[in-house]
Design a protein around this motif. Structure first.
Motif, PDB file in Angstrom:
ATOM      1  N   UNK A  74      19.068   3.316 -35.191  1.00 51.70           N
ATOM      2  CA  UNK A  74      18.463   2.033 -34.822  1.00 51.70           C
ATOM      3  C   UNK A  74      19.343   1.315 -33.812  1.00 51.70           C
ATOM      4  N   UNK A  75      18.714   0.715 -32.797  1.00 55.98           N
ATOM      5  CA  UNK A  75      19.446  -0.122 -31.838  1.00 55.98           C
ATOM      6  C   UNK A  75      18.912  -1.546 -31.931  1.00 55.98           C
ATOM      7  N   UNK A  88      28.682   4.694 -49.006  1.00 58.28           N
ATOM      8  CA  UNK A  88      28.460   4.304 -47.608  1.00 58.28           C
ATOM      9  C   UNK A  88      27.045   4.704 -47.187  1.00 58.28           C
ATOM     10  N   UNK A  89      26.220   3.708 -46.860  1.00 62.44           N
ATOM     11  CA  UNK A  89      24.821   3.956 -46.509  1.00 62.44           C
ATOM     12  C   UNK A  89      24.626   4.190 -45.017  1.00 62.44           C
ATOM     13  N   UNK A  90      25.335   3.402 -44.200  1.00 67.65           N
ATOM     14  CA  UNK A  90      25.200   3.497 -42.748  1.00 67.65           C
ATOM     15  C   UNK A  90      26.392   2.808 -42.104  1.00 67.65           C
ATOM     16  N   UNK A  91      26.635   3.142 -40.842  1.00 69.17           N
ATOM     17  CA  UNK A  91      27.700   2.484 -40.088  1.00 69.17           C
ATOM     18  C   UNK A  91      27.042   1.632 -39.003  1.00 69.17           C
ATOM     19  N   UNK A  92      27.489   0.390 -38.914  1.00 69.95           N
ATOM     20  CA  UNK A  92      27.022  -0.521 -37.878  1.00 69.95           C
ATOM     21  C   UNK A  92      28.038  -0.443 -36.743  1.00 69.95           C
ATOM     22  N   UNK A  93      27.615   0.159 -35.634  1.00 69.75           N
ATOM     23  CA  UNK A  93      28.492   0.316 -34.470  1.00 69.75           C
ATOM     24  C   UNK A  93      28.192  -0.816 -33.492  1.00 69.75           C
ATOM     25  N   UNK A  94      29.192  -1.631 -33.208  1.00 71.17           N
ATOM     26  CA  UNK A  94      28.992  -2.813 -32.381  1.00 71.17           C
ATOM     27  C   UNK A  94      29.501  -2.554 -30.969  1.00 71.17           C
ATOM     28  N   UNK A  95      28.614  -2.790 -29.996  1.00 73.50           N
ATOM     29  CA  UNK A  95      28.962  -2.616 -28.589  1.00 73.50           C
ATOM     30  C   UNK A  95      28.646  -3.918 -27.857  1.00 73.50           C
ATOM     31  N   UNK A  96      29.166  -4.054 -26.658  1.00 71.49           N
ATOM     32  CA  UNK A  96      28.905  -5.233 -25.820  1.00 71.49           C
ATOM     33  C   UNK A  96      27.749  -4.879 -24.888  1.00 71.49           C
ATOM     34  N   UNK A  97      26.603  -5.505 -25.109  1.00 72.63           N
ATOM     35  CA  UNK A  97      25.388  -5.172 -24.373  1.00 72.63           C
ATOM     36  C   UNK A  97      25.484  -5.479 -22.881  1.00 72.63           C
ATOM     37  N   UNK A  98      26.411  -6.349 -22.510  1.00 73.25           N
ATOM     38  CA  UNK A  98      26.546  -6.694 -21.089  1.00 73.25           C
ATOM     39  C   UNK A  98      27.040  -5.508 -20.269  1.00 73.25           C
ATOM     40  N   UNK A  99      27.774  -4.622 -20.930  1.00 71.85           N
ATOM     41  CA  UNK A  99      28.406  -3.503 -20.226  1.00 71.85           C
ATOM     42  C   UNK A  99      27.909  -2.167 -20.768  1.00 71.85           C
ATOM     43  N   UNK A 142      24.025 -13.672 -23.205  1.00 73.42           N
ATOM     44  CA  UNK A 142      24.656 -13.689 -21.878  1.00 73.42           C
ATOM     45  C   UNK A 142      23.861 -12.886 -20.835  1.00 73.42           C
ATOM     46  N   UNK A 143      22.774 -12.240 -21.293  1.00 74.82           N
ATOM     47  CA  UNK A 143      21.986 -11.403 -20.385  1.00 74.82           C
ATOM     48  C   UNK A 143      20.648 -12.088 -20.115  1.00 74.82           C
ATOM     49  N   UNK A 144      20.281 -12.240 -18.829  1.00 71.00           N
ATOM     50  CA  UNK A 144      18.980 -12.853 -18.521  1.00 71.00           C
ATOM     51  C   UNK A 144      17.845 -12.064 -19.185  1.00 71.00           C
ATOM     52  N   UNK A 173      16.548  -3.318 -19.597  1.00 74.17           N
ATOM     53  CA  UNK A 173      17.354  -2.385 -18.805  1.00 74.17           C
ATOM     54  C   UNK A 173      18.708  -2.119 -19.488  1.00 74.17           C
ATOM     55  N   UNK A 174      19.338  -3.175 -20.003  1.00 73.42           N
ATOM     56  CA  UNK A 174      20.633  -3.036 -20.675  1.00 73.42           C
ATOM     57  C   UNK A 174      20.505  -2.217 -21.969  1.00 73.42           C
ATOM     58  N   UNK A 175      19.433  -2.473 -22.711  1.00 80.09           N
ATOM     59  CA  UNK A 175      19.214  -1.747 -23.967  1.00 80.09           C
ATOM     60  C   UNK A 175      18.993  -0.257 -23.673  1.00 80.09           C
ATOM     61  N   UNK A 176      18.131   0.005 -22.695  1.00 83.12           N
ATOM     62  CA  UNK A 176      17.829   1.395 -22.318  1.00 83.12           C
ATOM     63  C   UNK A 176      19.100   2.118 -21.873  1.00 83.12           C
ATOM     64  N   UNK A 177      19.923   1.438 -21.074  1.00 82.40           N
ATOM     65  CA  UNK A 177      21.172   2.032 -20.583  1.00 82.40           C
ATOM     66  C   UNK A 177      22.103   2.378 -21.746  1.00 82.40           C
TER      67      UNK A 177
END
Length: 193
Positions: free
Chosen positions: A170-171, A106-117, A146-148, A154-158
């Motif tokens: 990494x993000x 296992x090299x890394x885990x890709x954690x998937x989130x919803x950027x809208x929230x 889905x994000x303007x 702002x969403x990435x920073x949050x």
């Protein structure tokens, strides 16, 4: 990365069933219905190798996908889905802990989130859990389309702030609809190989 070959090799529930071939592995973790299957399908240019479902909680095993006979994507059960019994969730937890703790490839885990929230409590808990095992994490914020454009930063920073992300992790903002971020994901994966 050009994908010429992709196949599901095995759906495993314990170490005894993991593939013997020692290719680098990248686990995909995320809330149920956050878009893990859509991410896999977009990365490999296939419509439905990884089954997408409108019903959360479908992935109940560790699904090993062999890509270009050189790496594995390992789709782990989604979290945060209330319709699954506590007993079932505990079983998944043990299965995932065994994998995260013991799998040398296992090299890394890709954690998937919803950027809208904002990342959920479950997302934060999963990120902290992975860091507890000292695993490198690539966080992917999906649904970028889905994000303007003016609100994306702002969403990435949050997201980074709420997760209290390690600066070494990494993000990547990503859209399964438009493929935006796809090359960034492959570049991140390659950086661990």
């Amino acid at each position: 990365m050009k994908v010429n070959q992709a196949e599901i090799v095995i759906s495993a529930v314990s170490e005894k069933q993991y593939p013997e071939a020692r290719y680098p592995e990248f686990a995909l973790a995320g809330r149920s219905n956050v878009g893990k299957s859509s991410l896999i399908n977009r990365l490999i240019n296939r419509k439905n190798l990884a089954r997408t479902s409108s019903k959360p909680g479908k992935t109940q095993t560790l699904n090993f996908y062999l890509i270009n006979e050189s790496i594995y994507f390992v789709d782990v059960p989604g979290y945060g889905y209330a319709q699954v019994s506590k007993k079932e969730r505990a079983k998944w937890g043990g299965m995932m802990e065994e994998y995260f703790k013991n799998r040398e490839t296992l090299q890394a885990v890709i954690l998937i989130t919803d950027l809208r929230h904002e990342p959920t409590e479950d997302d934060i808990q999963m990120y902290d859990y992975l860091k507890y095992f000292e695993l490198p994490v690539i966080v992917i914020g999906t649904k970028l389309d889905k994000i303007p454009k003016t609100k994306r930063y702002k969403h990435i920073k949050r997201s980074k702030k709420v997760l209290e992300m390690d600066p070494e992790d990494i993000f990547i903002p990503f859209s399964a609809e438009t493929s935006e971020g796809k090359e960034d994901v492959w570049n991140a994966i390659r950086s661990f190989m």
